[in-house]
Design an enzyme around this catalytic site. Structure first.
Site, short mmCIF file in Angstrom:
data_model
loop_
_atom_site.label_atom_id
_atom_site.label_comp_id
_atom_site.label_asym_id
_atom_site.label_seq_id
_atom_site.Cartn_x
_atom_site.Cartn_y
_atom_site.Cartn_z
CG ASN A 141 -60.08 16.01 -19.41
OD1 ASN A 141 -61.20 15.84 -18.92
ND2 ASN A 141 -59.81 15.75 -20.67
CD1 TRP A 142 -59.53 13.83 -12.97
CD2 TRP A 142 -61.34 13.87 -11.65
NE1 TRP A 142 -59.11 14.06 -11.67
CE2 TRP A 142 -60.20 14.09 -10.84
CE3 TRP A 142 -62.59 13.87 -11.04
CZ2 TRP A 142 -60.27 14.28 -9.46
CZ3 TRP A 142 -62.68 14.06 -9.66
CH2 TRP A 142 -61.53 14.26 -8.88
CE LYS A 143 -58.34 12.12 -20.97
NZ LYS A 143 -57.67 11.79 -22.20
CB SER B 251 -48.34 11.48 -22.59
OG SER B 251 -49.25 10.62 -23.27
CD GLU C 14 -60.19 12.06 -24.82
OE1 GLU C 14 -60.99 12.30 -23.88
OE2 GLU C 14 -59.00 11.75 -24.62
N GLY D 208 -52.98 10.42 -24.03
CA GLY D 208 -53.23 9.07 -23.56
C GLY D 208 -52.35 8.02 -24.21
CD GLU E 61 -55.05 18.55 -24.07
OE1 GLU E 61 -54.56 18.14 -23.01
OE2 GLU E 61 -56.19 18.23 -24.45
CG HIS F 24 -60.35 17.11 -24.65
ND1 HIS F 24 -60.26 15.84 -25.19
CD2 HIS F 24 -59.34 17.21 -23.75
CE1 HIS F 24 -59.24 15.22 -24.62
NE2 HIS F 24 -58.66 16.02 -23.75
N GLY G 45 -54.63 14.31 -18.23
CA GLY G 45 -55.70 13.32 -18.14
C GLY G 45 -55.32 12.21 -17.18
N GLY G 46 -54.75 11.14 -17.73
CA GLY G 46 -54.48 9.92 -16.95
C GLY G 46 -53.76 10.16 -15.63
#
Ligand code: PEP
Length: 250
Positions: free
Chosen positions: A11-13, A213, A100, A176, A170, A98, A234-235
């Site tokens: 997930n590149w956000k 994470s 966010e 994150g 999640e 998601h 993600g990150g």
């Protein structure tokens, strides 16, 4: 025993516009080859879907998805995109719910269900995310929150449709933050979700990914649990070298 299939979803956000997305994809492609039983999914920003779909078109192990869709097919919904538009750009999967989106943009459980249904109706795989906040966990409400989030999706989709759905657990406190759920914690929630699916007559195995994470240092211990069918990252998916290393570990 059927061979295990794992999904590694990136997930590149709101990172990597078209130019950067192409560069990261080209580098990633040069570092990886298809592996049996391993699917690599990328969720870039919507403006980069087409570039990424083009760059990866010769890699059947790679699937491109969209981070968010509207459930209507078109109309006066400024800033939104429909499932069909995302498909036209090259998306075959759609994230729904998601954390966010839920927390920062007020996406409700009912809207998540409508998005998942709209995606399925057009043959796009919904990747539906659920997970509790830290306050909910500390208040002993993890299970009830996840069941509440799943409820409208279970109502909206017929049991046979679940063969085309992927879920992700999640925990919000792990996204994150550098704090991941322990493999046992994650496995326990995955098991609860499977029991709930079973109660609703969903008998086939619905893949459930873990997200929060995940990195090259913890992915193997997480995936050691047979309850996990992959990871949503993600990150640690943003740079080509790191992502290639992570997906190459199992
Ligand atoms: C995510 O965005 O879904 C996620 C799990 O992020 P991170 O890996 O950075 O925690």
């Amino acid at each position: 025993m059927p061979e295990r299939s794992l999904i590694y979803a990136a997930n590149w956000k709101m990172n990597h516009g078209p130019g950067e997305a192409r560069a990261v994809a080209e580098r990633f492609l040069s570092l990886t080859s298809p592996v049996k039983g391993r699917s690599l999914w990328f969720f870039p920003p919507a403006v980069s879907i087409n570039v990424l779909a083009q760059a990866t078109r010769n890699r059947p192990d790679i699937r491109i998805g969209v981070q968010n869709v509207h459930w209507e097919s078109k109309g006066a919904f400024t800033g939104e995109i429909s499932v069909r538009m995302a498909m036209e750009a090259g998306a075959h999967s759609a994230l729904a719910g998601h954390s966010e989106r839920r927390q920062l943009f007020g996406e409700t459980d009912d809207q998540v269900a409508k998005k998942a249904k709209a995606a399925l109706n057009l043959g796009v795989t919904p990747l539906v995310c659920v997970g509790e906040t830290l306050a909910e966990r500390e208040g002993g409400r993890t299970e009830s929150v996840i069941m509440r989030q799943l409820g409208p999706v279970l109502e909206a989709l017929e049991p046979p449709e679940w063969s085309r759905v992927v879920l992700a657990y999640e925990p919000v406190w792990a996204i994150g933050t550098g704090k991941n759920a322990t493999p046992d914690d994650a496995a326990q929630i995955h098991e609860l979700i499977r029991i709930e699916l079973g109660r609703h007559g969903i008998t086939g195995r619905v893949p459930i990914l873990y997200g929060g994470s995940v990195n090259a240092g913890n992915v193997l211990s997480l995936l050691a649990s047979p309850q996990l069918d992959g990871v949503l990252v993600g990150g640690a998916s943003l740079d080509a070298e790191g992502w290639a290393e992570l997906v190459g570990l199992s």
